[in-house]
Design a protein around this motif. Structure first.
Motif, mmCIF file in Angstrom:
data_model
loop_
_atom_site.group_PDB
_atom_site.id
_atom_site.type_symbol
_atom_site.label_atom_id
_atom_site.label_comp_id
_atom_site.label_asym_id
_atom_site.label_seq_id
_atom_site.Cartn_x
_atom_site.Cartn_y
_atom_site.Cartn_z
ATOM 1 N N SER A 294 -16.231 13.143 11.628
ATOM 2 C CA SER A 294 -15.081 13.763 10.794
ATOM 3 C C SER A 294 -14.756 12.938 9.721
ATOM 4 N N GLY A 295 -14.880 11.751 9.838
ATOM 5 C CA GLY A 295 -14.600 11.032 8.588
ATOM 6 C C GLY A 295 -15.556 11.014 7.365
ATOM 7 N N ILE A 296 -16.718 11.498 7.876
ATOM 8 C CA ILE A 296 -17.701 11.907 6.815
ATOM 9 C C ILE A 296 -17.730 13.218 6.520
ATOM 10 N N LEU A 297 -17.530 14.286 7.143
ATOM 11 C CA LEU A 297 -17.632 15.529 6.794
ATOM 12 C C LEU A 297 -16.342 16.082 6.335
ATOM 13 N N ASP A 298 -15.135 15.598 6.672
ATOM 14 C CA ASP A 298 -13.742 15.924 6.071
ATOM 15 C C ASP A 298 -13.183 15.040 5.332
ATOM 16 N N ASN A 299 -14.061 14.365 4.516
ATOM 17 C CA ASN A 299 -13.593 13.512 3.295
ATOM 18 C C ASN A 299 -12.926 14.609 2.166
ATOM 19 N N LYS A 300 -11.988 14.442 1.567
ATOM 20 C CA LYS A 300 -11.619 15.254 0.451
ATOM 21 C C LYS A 300 -11.456 14.238 -0.737
ATOM 22 N N PRO A 301 -12.086 14.153 -1.867
ATOM 23 C CA PRO A 301 -13.343 15.163 -2.044
ATOM 24 C C PRO A 301 -14.472 14.344 -1.241
ATOM 25 N N ASP A 302 -15.713 15.256 -1.227
ATOM 26 C CA ASP A 302 -16.859 14.680 -0.683
ATOM 27 C C ASP A 302 -17.344 13.500 -1.256
ATOM 28 N N THR A 303 -17.807 12.481 -0.373
ATOM 29 C CA THR A 303 -18.447 10.992 -0.708
ATOM 30 C C THR A 303 -19.937 11.728 -0.771
ATOM 31 N N TRP A 304 -21.087 10.823 -1.273
ATOM 32 C CA TRP A 304 -22.388 11.091 -1.451
ATOM 33 C C TRP A 304 -22.792 11.280 -0.163
#
Length: 248
Positions: free
Chosen positions: A208-218
């Protein structure tokens, strides 16, 4: 936030980071604890703490459980399992626990640090970290502390070993980690089978921390490209009723 259930008369408190990056729980470790407590139907209050240095081990989350202060999410899991007579890991075989532990280590001791690198080391993403963690600070600390904190994170990543690698090399590490999780899930709804387990709280919170970051990280688009991961992450959050993102 108060989660109303029916445990005992002592109010338990879970101390977490303030929201940021489009996430209610800016740390996957905080989110997994909220999931575990909700799953166990234990009354608790969420308390935001902007400065983790005030925590007992200078990190979040920590909690006050039945009058006892506990730090580190793994230690908290073990205590929760003990006081609920094994409910947290109920029904899992020794083999399932071994697999769950291995994937928890992959998520928290390797993939997590790739998430940190994607947030803290990238010049175009660090302003979001700056705003989320340091905006409440008074001047002149507001001008000084972010740079010091970033240097400390960079040093930690160097000591870990991942900080010595290029972004492309870190991306390759991430793809292998994420593919391993996807392969382990396979056609099952959850990591270990048809029923959700405590290990899904750990892995699902990290995703969730990876997918739902706003904005996306790499790191975010890499996770979206891997089969199962988006659906799995959504399924874990929906099953427990606890979401990482602000708008579920």
């Amino acid at each position: 936030m108060l989660v109303k259930t029916n445990w005992d008369n002592i109010m338990n408190k879970l101390y977490i980071f303030s929201p940021g990056f489009g996430l209610r729980n800016i740390s996957p470790f905080c989110l997994k604890m909220e999931m575990a407590l909700t799953y166990l139907t234990i009354d608790f209050e969420l308390i935001e703490l902007n400065d983790p240095r005030k925590a007992p081990k200078a990190k979040l989350p920590y909690m006050e459980l039945n009058g006892e202060t506990l730090s580190d999410s793994e230690i908290m899991f073990e205590q929760l399992n003990a006081i609920t007579d094994g409910k947290l890991y109920n029904g899992l075989t020794a083999e399932q626990k071994a697999i769950g532990t291995a994937f928890s280590r992959l998520a928290e001791d390797h993939l997590y640090w790739l998430l940190v690198a994607s947030r803290w080391l990238e010049d175009d993403w660090f302003p979001h970290v700056d705003a989320a963690f340091f905006a409440p600070m008074p001047i002149p600390l507001r001008w000084i502390i972010p740079s010091i904190a970033r240097k400390q994170v960079r040093k930690t990543l160097q000591l870990h070993g991942l900080g010595a690698h290029s972004r492309e090399e870190m991306k390759a590490f991430a793809r292998r980690d994420l593919q391993a999780i996807s392969d382990a899930i396979g056609s099952k709804p959850f990591l270990l089978g048809n029923e959700i387990s405590a290990f899904d709280f750990t892995v699902g919170s990290m995703l969730s921390g990876i997918l739902d970051n706003k904005p996306d990280t790499w790191l975010s688009p890499i996770a979206r490209e891997i089969d199962h991961l988006v659906d799995y992450t959504e399924r874990v959050q929906q099953t427990i009723g606890v979401y990482g993102r602000i708008d579920p």
